[in-house]
Design an enzyme around this catalytic site. Structure first.
Site, short mmCIF file in Angstrom:
data_model
loop_
_atom_site.label_atom_id
_atom_site.label_comp_id
_atom_site.label_asym_id
_atom_site.label_seq_id
_atom_site.Cartn_x
_atom_site.Cartn_y
_atom_site.Cartn_z
CG ASP A 173 0.20 4.59 -5.03
OD1 ASP A 173 0.73 3.95 -3.83
OD2 ASP A 173 0.09 3.69 -5.97
CB CYS A 187 -5.14 3.48 -0.75
SG CYS A 187 -6.08 4.72 -0.29
CG ASP A 188 -3.54 3.67 -5.37
OD1 ASP A 188 -4.37 4.15 -4.69
OD2 ASP A 188 -3.05 4.07 -6.52
CE LYS A 189 -0.09 0.28 -6.64
NZ LYS A 189 -0.36 1.40 -6.25
CD GLU A 205 0.27 5.12 -9.28
OE1 GLU A 205 -0.42 4.39 -9.37
OE2 GLU A 205 0.22 6.10 -8.48
CB SER A 236 -1.28 8.20 -11.18
OG SER A 236 -2.36 8.57 -10.36
CB CYS A 243 -7.78 10.32 -4.50
SG CYS A 243 -6.47 10.55 -3.50
#
Length: 556
Positions: A78, A119-121, A442, A468, A191
């Site tokens: 992202d 990570c995110d998705k 985002e 985000s 992160c």
């Protein structure tokens, strides 16, 4: 065993022959076959080391008497996709990840699965697949990144995004920004703050589908490798007992996850992902449940971006299990639920210890009496909007301001960085929802710019898109219905007054109903921004952000 469908009996001799072409022995084929869904790649810092995590998982599977079989999924970073057309693909990738795991584990009927996201998705996509497939499964992530250091100051990726705003405001030199760029992200891992990736890894642990420690043990530690080996061993226990994801992820387990969400001050993106995962588990999590759980759950941890602490600090303080233990002391956690390590939630919490009360506060002394996330309603968001209230300055919790309207995230970001936004403005970014974006990209660039310019206590930003997990400030997203389907945000005009009242969960456009009706009569849906390829198909099938932006087959 489930894998017998592709390996047992005379008629499966050709199938076994294909396995043997890859070097599998007859002995290996007679053991439980465990699919290892690895999302390693060379474009995401949180995934660059997942080859090592996968090797540890496979070692654990072999130690417990199984045969590991690795396959891969895609993943979008992202941060790297931010503020250009690539971000439209981020949320949309969640569905492809879920579908790819479903395809691999159905075309090749494994006896169990180990999911390796970070990570995110990728985390919610894999969890959605786990609930959909409902075969014995455990998730083990790659772990969080350590914070960087600029002198004695701890920094992270968000420091760099905000540094761009500071540079534009003349508060930071180009050389200082370059120094920050080179030290903020010191190595592999998701992160370093409580952004979306770490939020979801912590919630997977709270849900019981990942082992204690999954959310917080740093990526670079030997403890993360040991955790991965343990996950590989534990999946064999799940296979032997036929313990499946929906046996663990009950409605009560989702309530536990939401309580942890509120106590940690997790990303607003959890309001998209948790309902989507629950949907695959055949559980309807209404949006109001977030406010219900938030109202009874204290905010115990002040983590980046809203506070000073990092995931490494939370891990040293006792991690997710310690937070759950504090919540359980107030009867806010269901204790008698199964988890993937074979123990109940209560049995796991009996072993938890809170080591640092500065990082994990007591329920009697919380950062806020309510949880980190709030869902707002009003004539601007009849189906709801989402804000990370724990990261909003007190001055912005109740505010009325002038609408500054932009038809895209890029237009708004340019206006902010060029100094066109003034104190008291409410920046409105529309046509960035699931359908309108498409992909609900985002918006870390405009929110970080607002903070970097020193406007975090004076300017709000609202959108039918999303933010985000690294966003702080009065950033209100997921406004539903979105502009592309004629939601009220499509009718806002430059200079309108907008009232934000986060304590009372309200967001209102101060325009007479008759005027709004007149504007609606003159509104026309815009031409789709993307007319071919995956995003066009996604826009056709995706639902409202209020429903988790799940895909829904159109009824004939």
């Amino acid at each position: 065993m489930r894998s017998d469908a592709m390996k047992k009996g005379v008629e499966k001799a050709p199938h076994r022959s294909l396995f043997k072409a890859m070097g599998y022995t007859q002995s290996e084929l007679e053991r439980p076959l465990i699919g290892i869904a690895n999302s390693a790649n060379e474009i995401i810092p949180g995934h660059i080391h997942l080859d090592k995590i996968a090797e540890a998982v496979k070692a654990g599977v072999r130690m417990a008497g199984g045969t590991p079989i690795e396959f891969n999924t895609i993943g979008v970073c992202d941060g790297i996709a931010m503020n250009h057309p690539g971000m439209r693909y981020s949320l949309a990738s969640r569905e492809l990840i879920a579908d790819s795991v479903e395809i691999m584990a159905t075309a090749h009927p494994f006896d169990g699965l180990v999911l390796i996201p970070n990570c995110d998705k990728i985390i919610p996509g894999m969890l959605m697949a786990a609930m959909r497939l409902n075969i014995p499964t455990i998730l083990v992530s790659g772990g969080p990144m350590m914070p960087g250091h600029k002198g004695h100051q701890q920094v992270d990726l968000i420091s760099v995004f905000e540094g761009v705003g500071s540079y534009k405001a003349g508060q930071m030199s180009a050389e200082e920004l370059l120094d920050l760029e080179e030290c903020a992200c010191p190595g592999c891992g998701s992160c370093a703050g409580m952004f979306t990736a770490n939020s979801m890894n912590c919630l997977a642990e709270a849900l019981g589908i990942a082992l204690p420690g999954n959310g917080t043990v740093p990526a670079v530690t030997a403890a993360r490798i040991r955790l991965a080996k343990t996950a590989g061993m534990k999946v064999l226990d799940l296979v032997k007992g036929n313990v499946r994801p929906r046996d663990i992820a009950s409605r009560a387990a989702f309530e536990n996850a939401l309580a942890v969400d509120m106590a940690l001050g997790c990303s607003t993106n959890t309001v998209l992902h948790v309902p989507a995962i629950a949907h695959e588990a055949k559980i309807d999590l209404e949006l109001d449940l977030f406010n219900t759980v938030s109202a009874r759950t204290p905010h115990l941890c002040s983590l980046r971006p809203g506070g000073p602490h990092f995931l490494a600090d939370l891990n040293a303080a006792g991690g997710v299990q310690a937070v759950m233990k504090e919540l359980a002391s107030q009867n806010l956690i269901h204790l008698d639920l199964k988890t993937v390590n074979g123990k109940t939630v209560g049995e796991n919490l009996a072993e938890a210890v809170i080591f640092d009360r500065q990082v994990i506060r007591s329920s009697a002394d919380p950062y806020h009496k309510e949880g980190g996330i709030a869902v707002l309603y009003g004539n601007l968001a009849p189906e709801g909007a989402v804000v990370k209230q724990s990261a909003v300055a007190p001055e912005m919790l109740q505010r009325t301001g002038r609408a500054r309207v932009y038809e895209s995230e890029s237009d708004a970001a340019s206006a902010i960085l060029e100094g066109h936004i003034q104190k008291g403005d409410v920046v409105v970014i529309r046509y960035e929802g699931p359908k309108g974006g498409p992909g609900m990209q985002e918006m870390l660039t405009p929110t970080a710019a607002i903070m970097g310019l020193g406007l975090g206590k004076d300017v709000a930003l609202i959108t039918d898109g999303r933010f985000s997990g690294g966003t702080q400030g009065a950033a209100i997203g997921h406004i539903s219905p979105e502009a592309a389907v004629g939601g009220p945000i499509a009718l806002v005009q430059e200079g309108d007054q907008i009232r934000i009242d986060i304590p009372n969960k309200k967001i209102e456009l101060l325009v007479d109903a008759a005027v709004m009706e007149s504007r609606r009569n003159g509104w026309q849906p815009p031409e789709p921004r993307v007319k071919e390829g995956y995003l066009a198909r996604y826009a056709h099938l995706v639902t409202s952000g209020a429903r988790g932006a799940i895909l829904e087959i159109k009824k004939r």
